[in-house]
Motif scaffolding. Structure first.
Motif, PDB file in Angstrom:
ATOM      1  N   UNK A  59       0.544   2.512  -0.426  1.00 52.38           N
ATOM      2  CA  UNK A  59       1.688   2.470  -1.303  1.00 52.38           C
ATOM      3  C   UNK A  59       2.361   1.241  -1.209  1.00 52.38           C
ATOM      4  N   UNK A  60       2.609   0.617  -0.093  1.00 48.62           N
ATOM      5  CA  UNK A  60       3.271  -0.608   0.253  1.00 48.62           C
ATOM      6  C   UNK A  60       2.423  -1.902  -0.308  1.00 48.62           C
ATOM      7  N   UNK A  61       1.232  -1.733   0.430  1.00 53.36           N
ATOM      8  CA  UNK A  61       0.261  -2.831  -0.012  1.00 53.36           C
ATOM      9  C   UNK A  61      -0.139  -2.823  -1.607  1.00 53.36           C
ATOM     10  N   UNK A  62       0.115  -1.652  -2.201  1.00 50.15           N
ATOM     11  CA  UNK A  62      -0.091  -1.585  -3.654  1.00 50.15           C
ATOM     12  C   UNK A  62       1.089  -2.293  -4.654  1.00 50.15           C
ATOM     13  N   UNK A  63       2.130  -2.637  -3.802  1.00 47.27           N
ATOM     14  CA  UNK A  63       3.279  -3.399  -4.517  1.00 47.27           C
ATOM     15  C   UNK A  63       2.531  -4.840  -4.867  1.00 47.27           C
ATOM     16  N   UNK A  64       1.483  -5.259  -4.412  1.00 47.45           N
ATOM     17  CA  UNK A  64       0.953  -6.527  -4.735  1.00 47.45           C
ATOM     18  C   UNK A  64      -0.012  -6.373  -5.923  1.00 47.45           C
ATOM     19  N   UNK A  65      -0.710  -5.343  -5.954  1.00 49.91           N
ATOM     20  CA  UNK A  65      -1.604  -4.819  -6.768  1.00 49.91           C
ATOM     21  C   UNK A  65      -2.203  -3.656  -6.480  1.00 49.91           C
ATOM     22  N   UNK A  66      -2.619  -2.360  -7.318  1.00 50.07           N
ATOM     23  CA  UNK A  66      -3.041  -1.321  -6.824  1.00 50.07           C
ATOM     24  C   UNK A  66      -4.558  -1.476  -6.258  1.00 50.07           C
ATOM     25  N   UNK A  67      -5.350  -2.538  -6.601  1.00 47.24           N
ATOM     26  CA  UNK A  67      -6.579  -2.684  -6.051  1.00 47.24           C
ATOM     27  C   UNK A  67      -6.503  -3.319  -4.704  1.00 47.24           C
ATOM     28  N   UNK A  68      -5.415  -4.331  -4.599  1.00 43.52           N
ATOM     29  CA  UNK A  68      -5.184  -4.788  -3.104  1.00 43.52           C
ATOM     30  C   UNK A  68      -4.690  -3.809  -2.212  1.00 43.52           C
ATOM     31  N   UNK A  69      -3.903  -2.626  -2.846  1.00 41.09           N
ATOM     32  CA  UNK A  69      -3.447  -1.806  -1.813  1.00 41.09           C
ATOM     33  C   UNK A  69      -4.870  -0.923  -1.364  1.00 41.09           C
ATOM     34  N   UNK A  70      -5.480  -0.564  -2.099  1.00 41.40           N
ATOM     35  CA  UNK A  70      -6.814  -0.007  -1.593  1.00 41.40           C
ATOM     36  C   UNK A  70      -7.678  -0.642  -0.588  1.00 41.40           C
ATOM     37  N   UNK A  71      -7.987  -2.020  -1.131  1.00 44.12           N
ATOM     38  CA  UNK A  71      -8.768  -3.055  -0.342  1.00 44.12           C
ATOM     39  C   UNK A  71      -8.217  -3.300   0.996  1.00 44.12           C
ATOM     40  N   UNK A  72      -6.780  -3.454   1.085  1.00 43.10           N
ATOM     41  CA  UNK A  72      -6.277  -3.932   2.590  1.00 43.10           C
ATOM     42  C   UNK A  72      -6.126  -2.652   3.365  1.00 43.10           C
ATOM     43  N   UNK A  73      -6.001  -1.589   2.649  1.00 46.70           N
ATOM     44  CA  UNK A  73      -5.827  -0.295   3.412  1.00 46.70           C
ATOM     45  C   UNK A  73      -7.201  -0.172   4.192  1.00 46.70           C
ATOM     46  N   UNK A  74      -8.343  -0.100   3.194  1.00 45.32           N
ATOM     47  CA  UNK A  74      -9.519   0.243   3.783  1.00 45.32           C
ATOM     48  C   UNK A  74      -9.828  -0.983   4.840  1.00 45.32           C
ATOM     49  N   UNK A  75      -9.329  -2.211   4.784  1.00 45.85           N
ATOM     50  CA  UNK A  75      -9.703  -3.120   5.602  1.00 45.85           C
ATOM     51  C   UNK A  75      -9.175  -2.708   7.134  1.00 45.85           C
ATOM     52  N   UNK A  76      -7.953  -2.279   7.023  1.00 43.42           N
ATOM     53  CA  UNK A  76      -7.069  -2.019   8.110  1.00 43.42           C
ATOM     54  C   UNK A  76      -7.818  -0.639   9.005  1.00 43.42           C
ATOM     55  N   UNK A  77      -8.141   0.207   8.058  1.00 45.78           N
ATOM     56  CA  UNK A  77      -8.890   1.457   8.661  1.00 45.78           C
ATOM     57  C   UNK A  77     -10.097   0.991   9.235  1.00 45.78           C
ATOM     58  N   UNK A  78     -11.060   0.239   8.590  1.00 43.43           N
ATOM     59  CA  UNK A  78     -12.171  -0.107   9.109  1.00 43.43           C
ATOM     60  C   UNK A  78     -11.961  -1.122  10.754  1.00 43.43           C
ATOM     61  N   UNK A  79     -11.017  -1.771  10.461  1.00 45.10           N
ATOM     62  CA  UNK A  79     -10.656  -2.718  11.892  1.00 45.10           C
ATOM     63  C   UNK A  79     -10.190  -1.644  12.952  1.00 45.10           C
ATOM     64  N   UNK A  80      -9.491  -0.685  12.805  1.00 37.89           N
ATOM     65  CA  UNK A  80      -9.005   0.082  14.013  1.00 37.89           C
ATOM     66  C   UNK A  80      -9.883   1.288  14.012  1.00 37.89           C
ATOM     67  N   UNK A  81     -10.773   1.276  13.150  1.00 33.02           N
ATOM     68  CA  UNK A  81     -11.827   2.638  12.976  1.00 33.02           C
ATOM     69  C   UNK A  81     -13.100   2.174  13.610  1.00 33.02           C
ATOM     70  N   UNK A  82     -14.270   2.072  12.612  1.00 33.35           N
ATOM     71  CA  UNK A  82     -15.511   1.728  13.290  1.00 33.35           C
ATOM     72  C   UNK A  82     -15.910   0.509  13.534  1.00 33.35           C
ATOM     73  N   UNK A  83     -15.284  -0.581  13.173  1.00 34.61           N
ATOM     74  CA  UNK A  83     -15.805  -2.122  13.539  1.00 34.61           C
ATOM     75  C   UNK A  83     -15.021  -2.381  14.873  1.00 34.61           C
ATOM     76  N   UNK A  84     -14.086  -1.947  15.419  1.00 37.90           N
ATOM     77  CA  UNK A  84     -13.494  -2.526  16.665  1.00 37.90           C
ATOM     78  C   UNK A  84     -12.653  -1.397  17.597  1.00 37.90           C
ATOM     79  N   UNK A  85     -11.881  -0.567  16.697  1.00 37.55           N
ATOM     80  CA  UNK A  85     -11.044   0.344  17.433  1.00 37.55           C
ATOM     81  C   UNK A  85     -11.935   1.463  18.278  1.00 37.55           C
ATOM     82  N   UNK A  86     -12.675   2.090  17.490  1.00 39.53           N
ATOM     83  CA  UNK A  86     -13.377   3.411  17.856  1.00 39.53           C
ATOM     84  C   UNK A  86     -14.550   2.837  18.925  1.00 39.53           C
ATOM     85  N   UNK A  87     -15.319   1.757  18.672  1.00 44.23           N
ATOM     86  CA  UNK A  87     -16.067   1.131  19.516  1.00 44.23           C
ATOM     87  C   UNK A  87     -15.780   0.802  20.766  1.00 44.23           C
TER      88      UNK A  87
END
Length: 438
Positions: free
Chosen positions: A73-101
């Motif tokens: 919702x906060x990232x969506x203040x830029x644009x709804x699409x940016x809100x989804x993409x940036x949130x997805x990038x954050x989840x992937x970074x703290x998730x399967x790409x770096x955080x989980x491994x």
């Protein structure tokens, strides 16, 4: 009707819960490594590390509380699409790409590797077998989320704190050796080098995800007023920040005094494992191994579950179970490159992501000044991202001489934070345009 407020006990409980959420693999391994490299510049270095490793996560939690929503919702203040993409990038970074491994590699480096006397090839097979077992257990529990992980966490987090405390006290009373001279960039740029190393904890972007957990916990206690939620979050965040700072100071001191006893090591996982054996013998190493392994396993289960739930929300056609399997298998493959290599790969990516996350958090505190007009965010983000992406490429060994020669005129570019002035400039330009068009 009187607005319900939290008791001091409630706030303390929330603060400790937030601390437990943050206390993961990265929080354990990076301070000892920083201590070894910073040497007698540790006092300056730890300030830079605390700014990005503690200060930014605290601001991130407050930004989510102030916004009254979640990261999307906060990232969506830029644009709804940016809100989804940036949130997805954050989840992937703290998730399967770096955080989980990283949870698996840290558990292996601290919990298993110190007890192996194998060749390099055998060590590779040992890591492979360990990750298969590690992520099989992760899948088993993430498939059917229960309170078991929460209960284990309530036992393991205090145990881990006690273990770290015993190591720290012993290292203060009977240091393993003198603090040596700084190494590499820590000799001349201790503050800025450690500032960037604080990115590696990933806590500032994790805070943007954890924030909603704290807010929901406060709401569950009957607090609904936005200001009351923000105030409670601030107190809880401060408790977590103080606790994290104590852990970082303790671990970095252990690293700084360990060089003579164990030599320079490639990563903090090896340092803390070897230091435990020096300070308390084999028993100390075993206790630390058990605590770290189960703590990392708990974190892995939580991250896989959270990432799968978010992915189900964004792409509902794929089932939660399918996401759990995919992220676990993917993380297992990534973790087999080893901890040192995983850290070296993650730094360039975080150098690209972190500045944008920092600007997003800071702008969210005063975006009413420009009526939350999206183009202010866009201008600030664009200028920030241009510099941060080239910073990331340079960190990865990819440089463009023409671009570097231009960016070299930016203040703090050589220190790795050349994005600061463009971010401020972009924000000011956006605000001026916003005021002029009102």
């Amino acid at each position: 009707m009187t607005e319900k407020t939290l008791t001091k006990t409630d706030i303390l409980t929330l603060g400790l819960m937030l601390f437990a959420l943050f206390l993961g693999a990265g929080n354990i391994i990076f301070p000892p490594y920083l201590g070894q490299l910073a040497g007698d510049q540790l006092a300056i270095a730890i300030i830079g590390f605390l700014l990005t490793g503690v200060g930014l996560p605290l601001l991130g939690i407050l930004a989510i509380a102030k916004g009254g929503g979640d990261l999307q919702s906060i990232a969506g203040r830029v644009h709804p699409v940016f809100g989804i993409i940036f949130t997805l990038i954050v989840y992937l970074a703290i998730g399967p790409f770096f955080g989980i491994p990283r949870t698996a590699t840290v558990a292996f480096e601290i919990g298993i590797a110190p007890f192996l006397s194998t060749s390099a090839s055998e060590s590779i097979w040992s890591l492979a077998i360990f990750t298969i077992l590690f992520f099989s257990i992760t899948v088993l529990f993430a498939m059917n989320p229960t309170k078991l992980v929460d209960r284990i966490g309530k036992i393991l987090t205090p145990l881990l704190i006690i273990v770290i405390g015993l190591l720290a006290v012993k290292s203060f009373l009977t240091p393993m050796g003198p603090i040596k001279s700084p190494i590499g960039n820590y000799d001349t740029q201790a503050f800025f080098e450690s500032f960037l190393q604080g990115y590696l904890t990933m806590d500032a972007i994790a805070a943007l995800v954890f924030g909603i957990v704290i807010i929901q916990s406060i709401r569950d206690k009957g607090v609904t007023n936005t200001n009351s939620i923000l105030k409670a979050t601030a107190y809880a965040g401060l408790i977590a920040a103080i606790a994290l700072s104590v852990v970082y100071l303790s671990l970095s001191y252990i690293g700084a005094t360990s060089v003579e006893a164990i030599g320079l090591q490639d990563n903090g996982g090896i340092i803390i494992a070897m230091a435990a054996r020096v300070l308390y013998g084999d028993l100390g190493g075993i206790i630390l191994s058990v605590a770290i392994t189960f703590a990392c396993l708990t974190t892995s289960i939580g991250l896989v579950s959270a990432t799968a739930q978010f992915s189900t929300k964004i792409f509902p056609k794929i089932s939660y179970i399918a996401y759990v399997l995919f992220f676990s298998i993917f993380s297992a493959l990534i973790s087999n490159i080893g901890l040192t290599q995983l850290i070296s790969i993650s730094l360039p990516v975080l150098l690209a992501i972190y500045p944008v996350a920092i600007v997003l958090v800071l702008l969210s505190f005063f975006d009413r000044v420009f009526d939350r007009k999206p183009f202010v965010y866009v201008i600030a983000f664009s200028l920030t991202a241009v510099v941060s992406i080239f910073d990331a490429l340079r960190s990865a060994g990819i440089s463009f001489k023409e671009v570097d020669s231009i960016f070299s005129y930016l203040p703090l570019f050589e220190q790795g934070i050349g994005w600061v002035v463009p971010a401020i400039t972009g924000t000011l330009i956006g605000i001026v345009i916003a005021r002029a068009t009102n």
